[in-house]
Each structure stands twice: as C-alpha cells, then as structure tokens.
Design an enzyme around this catalytic site. Structure first.
Site, PDB file in Angstrom:
ATOM      1  N   GLY A 156       1.341   5.357  -3.000  1.00 11.15           N
ATOM      2  CA  GLY A 156       0.368   4.743  -3.880  1.00 11.15           C
ATOM      3  C   GLY A 156      -0.997   4.713  -3.232  1.00 11.15           C
ATOM      4  O   GLY A 156      -1.310   5.530  -2.353  1.00 11.15           O
ATOM      5  N   ARG A 157      -1.811   3.729  -3.608  1.00  8.08           N
ATOM      6  CA  ARG A 157      -3.204   3.719  -3.161  1.00  8.08           C
ATOM      7  C   ARG A 157      -3.331   3.632  -1.649  1.00  8.08           C
ATOM      8  O   ARG A 157      -4.196   4.283  -1.053  1.00  8.08           O
ATOM      9  CB  ARG A 157      -3.952   2.557  -3.838  1.00  8.08           C
ATOM     10  CG  ARG A 157      -3.313   1.209  -3.630  1.00  8.08           C
ATOM     11  CD  ARG A 157      -3.817   0.131  -4.591  1.00  8.08           C
ATOM     12  NE  ARG A 157      -2.995  -1.040  -4.443  1.00  8.08           N
ATOM     13  CZ  ARG A 157      -3.133  -1.930  -3.473  1.00  8.08           C
ATOM     14  NH1 ARG A 157      -4.093  -1.776  -2.579  1.00  8.08           N
ATOM     15  NH2 ARG A 157      -2.332  -2.962  -3.385  1.00  8.08           N
ATOM     16  N   ILE A 158      -2.459   2.847  -0.963  1.00 11.01           N
ATOM     17  CA  ILE A 158      -2.581   2.694   0.482  1.00 11.01           C
ATOM     18  C   ILE A 158      -2.059   3.927   1.218  1.00 11.01           C
ATOM     19  O   ILE A 158      -2.699   4.426   2.151  1.00 11.01           O
ATOM     20  CB  ILE A 158      -1.855   1.421   0.957  1.00 11.01           C
ATOM     21  CG1 ILE A 158      -2.560   0.184   0.386  1.00 11.01           C
ATOM     22  CG2 ILE A 158      -1.803   1.355   2.477  1.00 11.01           C
ATOM     23  CD1 ILE A 158      -1.858  -1.120   0.662  1.00 11.01           C
ATOM     24  N   SER A 238       4.168  -2.546   5.538  1.00  7.92           N
ATOM     25  CA  SER A 238       4.409  -3.009   4.167  1.00  7.92           C
ATOM     26  C   SER A 238       5.172  -4.329   4.160  1.00  7.92           C
ATOM     27  O   SER A 238       4.579  -5.392   4.089  1.00  7.92           O
ATOM     28  CB  SER A 238       5.173  -1.937   3.388  1.00  7.92           C
ATOM     29  OG  SER A 238       4.344  -0.835   3.117  1.00  7.92           O
ATOM     30  N   ARG A 239       6.503  -4.254   4.264  1.00 11.76           N
ATOM     31  CA  ARG A 239       7.341  -5.443   4.276  1.00 11.76           C
ATOM     32  C   ARG A 239       8.477  -5.248   5.275  1.00 11.76           C
ATOM     33  O   ARG A 239       9.113  -4.189   5.311  1.00 11.76           O
ATOM     34  CB  ARG A 239       7.918  -5.733   2.879  1.00 11.76           C
ATOM     35  CG  ARG A 239       6.914  -6.303   1.888  1.00 11.76           C
ATOM     36  CD  ARG A 239       6.423  -7.679   2.315  1.00 11.76           C
ATOM     37  NE  ARG A 239       5.517  -8.301   1.359  1.00 11.76           N
ATOM     38  CZ  ARG A 239       4.201  -8.180   1.391  1.00 11.76           C
ATOM     39  NH1 ARG A 239       3.629  -7.415   2.307  1.00 11.76           N
ATOM     40  NH2 ARG A 239       3.440  -8.802   0.506  1.00 11.76           N
ATOM     41  N   GLU A 268       9.459 -13.804   9.738  1.00 16.34           N
ATOM     42  CA  GLU A 268       8.099 -13.944  10.247  1.00 16.34           C
ATOM     43  C   GLU A 268       7.761 -15.401  10.517  1.00 16.34           C
ATOM     44  O   GLU A 268       7.896 -16.236   9.618  1.00 16.34           O
ATOM     45  CB  GLU A 268       7.110 -13.329   9.254  1.00 16.34           C
ATOM     46  CG  GLU A 268       7.291 -11.815   9.130  1.00 16.34           C
ATOM     47  CD  GLU A 268       6.207 -11.148   8.295  1.00 16.34           C
ATOM     48  OE1 GLU A 268       5.418 -11.864   7.639  1.00 16.34           O
ATOM     49  OE2 GLU A 268       6.131  -9.914   8.311  1.00 16.34           O
ATOM     50  N   HIS A 287       1.472  -9.122  11.054  1.00 19.72           N
ATOM     51  CA  HIS A 287       1.194  -9.006   9.622  1.00 19.72           C
ATOM     52  C   HIS A 287      -0.304  -9.162   9.347  1.00 19.72           C
ATOM     53  O   HIS A 287      -0.723  -9.911   8.448  1.00 19.72           O
ATOM     54  CB  HIS A 287       1.996 -10.036   8.831  1.00 19.72           C
ATOM     55  CG  HIS A 287       2.340  -9.566   7.442  1.00 19.72           C
ATOM     56  ND1 HIS A 287       3.564  -9.780   6.868  1.00 19.72           N
ATOM     57  CD2 HIS A 287       1.615  -8.880   6.519  1.00 19.72           C
ATOM     58  CE1 HIS A 287       3.591  -9.263   5.649  1.00 19.72           C
ATOM     59  NE2 HIS A 287       2.407  -8.707   5.420  1.00 19.72           N
TER      60      HIS A 287
END
Length: 333
Positions: A156-158, A238-239, A268, A287
């Site tokens: 996608g955009r990233i 990302s995650r 986290e 993060h």
C-alpha cells in the site's frame, strides 16, 4: 455550539500535549492524562464524548465506563489490536482512522532499519560506547543494500513509499499484495508482483506492511521463515503480531536468517528477558516509526478537522463500517 469533551487515551509528554491543544483549539475541549495510570483514565473517561486512541489499548471493560462516548478516533490506522470493534458496534459508537501523516515517517524508518541491520548498527554503536572497537569483526557478514532484492508483503502507500526510496540504493523490488495484481508504480518503479511463497524464496530482505487481523496474525511463522532464503533479513514496522517471535529467534540464532529489524512486538513493551534483545544481528526500536514531530502535526490537524466535521453533522473521513466489521485489505499499510 459547545465543544465536545475529547480525551486523549495515551499518556504523553507535555510537549506532545501542547501540539494537540494547538490543533484542538476552537474544535474540542481536550482532556489529557497527568499520569500513565488506568484509574485516572477511567475517571476522565466518564465525561468523554470522543476518544483519541493511539498505542495504548482501549478495551471493552473501558468502554463500559464511558456512558457519554459517541466516537472513537484512532490516531493511526491499525485498530484491530487497540480498539474493541464489536463492542463499539454493539453500542453504536462510531470509529474513524487517521492515515494522514504516517507514510513518510514509516517509509523512512523502514529503509533505516534495512541499512542498520545490514551494518549491525545498533550493536557496533553500543560496543563502541563501551570501549570495544569492531573494525573487522563483522566485515564478513555486513551487507550493502545495493543489488539486493527487497520483497514487500503488503504494498500500500507505505510499502510503495519505501520502495521508491530504495530505488536510489539500486535494489530490485518485488511485492505480494492480494489487493494488487499489477504494479501500481508503473512508470516510476519496476516492481514485480509475486505469490507469497515466491517472494519468500526470492527476497534478500522481506519487509512487512500489513494490518494485524485474525488472518494475518503469525503470517510469518516457522514455516514461512524456513521458506526464506538462507542469509535473508526480516523487517517489521507494521504490527508485532504478524511475526511468531519465538520462531524468528530460532531462525536468527540458527543462522538461517542474517538479521532482523523490528519496530513492533507481540507484547509492547517486550519483557526485559525477551530473547531477541540478546542478539547482535537484530535492530530494535520502540514502535517509533511514525513518531516524528512532522507526522504528529499532520495527524492531529487532520484528526481535529474530522472532529469538527463530526460535531457539525457532516460525513466523517476514513470512517470504519463497524456494522460489517470488515478487516482492511493488506494494502492498508
């Protein structure tokens, strides 16, 4: 028109609150936390009509303490692990996202992690500060990004922004994204679509750009890691839940993978005894990929503009259709 009472759910430094208040001026009555304490959160939540959620999770038990809440606005886009979607839907509470401001910071951070992993940057920096001079220690394992194949899982955009930046380093770009069957950057970048198995087998660096959903949790598990090239590297900005961290540790400790760069974790912050913390070929950041002053202003300007629309009864931008609770496509990040 009276201003809505809006609570910022994460505890942050005063300097961050100052930015928020400048963006909220004339739009919202902004409430912030004095301490990083759940008791204070719940107390302030009772008067909140809208809530801004960032990294600190907001769950169904919190929602039960929010009788006036009508809108949850996520500071970013990855909401499945920080917002109780079904509970919001049951109460008729709306949810909106803030994609603005994230792209550049995360794309730059992704490239930084790749370069840092290739050069063992965090380890040699730490060693130098302790008086140990590794001029030749890692000469046989450090890499140049030039000439490597970088595989983006989620484009996608990233992912696209990172790929365009890596073009200057002389990399080859491949990607896997079920939402994209052709190269979206035709004319700007030669990017080849592949199946996930093909990408894992070809990429020298695998970079993750996916939301965390039930379908993507532990997408990179022991099986996926075994399919990666020996000597390949993994990047995740990302995650954390996308990666089985125990399997990743084994792949790194065994020498199958040459390195990893992680900006996010399954828990986290990670516990102090987390095995990945002890590896010299892993670069870790807390993060912070999107945590720039530039991104904060862009995000908050967009977010409070959306709150203004909400109070005026206008259509929200980037609203999630909670009645369907449809997970975003992999290209969302």
């Amino acid at each position: 028109m009276s201003l809505a009472r809006v609570l910022y759910w994460s505890h942050a430094p005063v300097s961050v609150y100052e930015v928020l208040r400048r963006c909220a001026a004339g739009v919202a009555d902004l409430d912030t936390l004095d301490t990083d304490n759940d008791a204070e959160r719940v107390e302030r939540l009772r008067d909140a009509q809208a809530l801004i959620v960032a990294a600190h999770p907001f769950d169904a038990s919190h929602l039960a303490q929010a009788p006036r809440l009508a809108l949850v606005h996520h500071q970013g886009v990855g909401y499945h692990d920080t917002v109780p979607v079904q509970a919001l839907a049951a109460r008729g509470i709306r949810l909106a996202l803030t994609p603005e401001g994230t792209t550049v910071g995360v794309a730059e951070h992704t490239v930084m992690l790749m370069l840092a992993v290739c050069k063992r940057l965090s380890h040699v920096d730490s060693e130098l500060r302790q008086g140990r001079w590794h001029i030749n220690t890692y000469r046989s394992e450090s890499r140049e990004v030039n000439g490597l194949t970088v595989g983006f899982v989620g484009f996608g955009r990233i992912g696209q922004a990172a790929a365009l930046r890596l073009q200057a380093f002389g990399t080859r770009c491949v990607f896997h994204d079920p939402a994209l069957t052709t190269n979206p950057l035709t004319g700007r970048l030669d990017a080849q679509p592949l199946s996930l198995l093909q990408l894992l087998a070809q990429a020298d660096i695998v970079s993750l750009h996916l939301p965390l959903t039930p379908g993507t949790r532990h997408l990179i598990d022991a099986t996926a890691l075994a399919r990666m090239k020996r000597g390949a590297m993994l990047i995740n900005a990302s995650r954390g839940g996308l990666v089985d961290e125990r399997a990743l540790f084994q792949a790194l400790a065994s020498g199958h993978l040459a390195g990893a760069g992680l900006d996010c974790f399954e828990q986290e912050p990670p516990p102090p005894n987390h095995p990945l913390l002890g590896l010299h070929n892993v670069v870790l950041t807390p993060h912070t990929a999107a945590a720039t002053a530039d991104a904060l202003v862009t995000k908050m300007t967009a977010l409070f503009a959306n709150l203004r629309r909400w109070q005026a009864g206008e259509a929200l931008h980037n609203e999630v259709a909670l009645h369907a609770a449809v997970p975003p496509q992999p290209s969302a990040r």
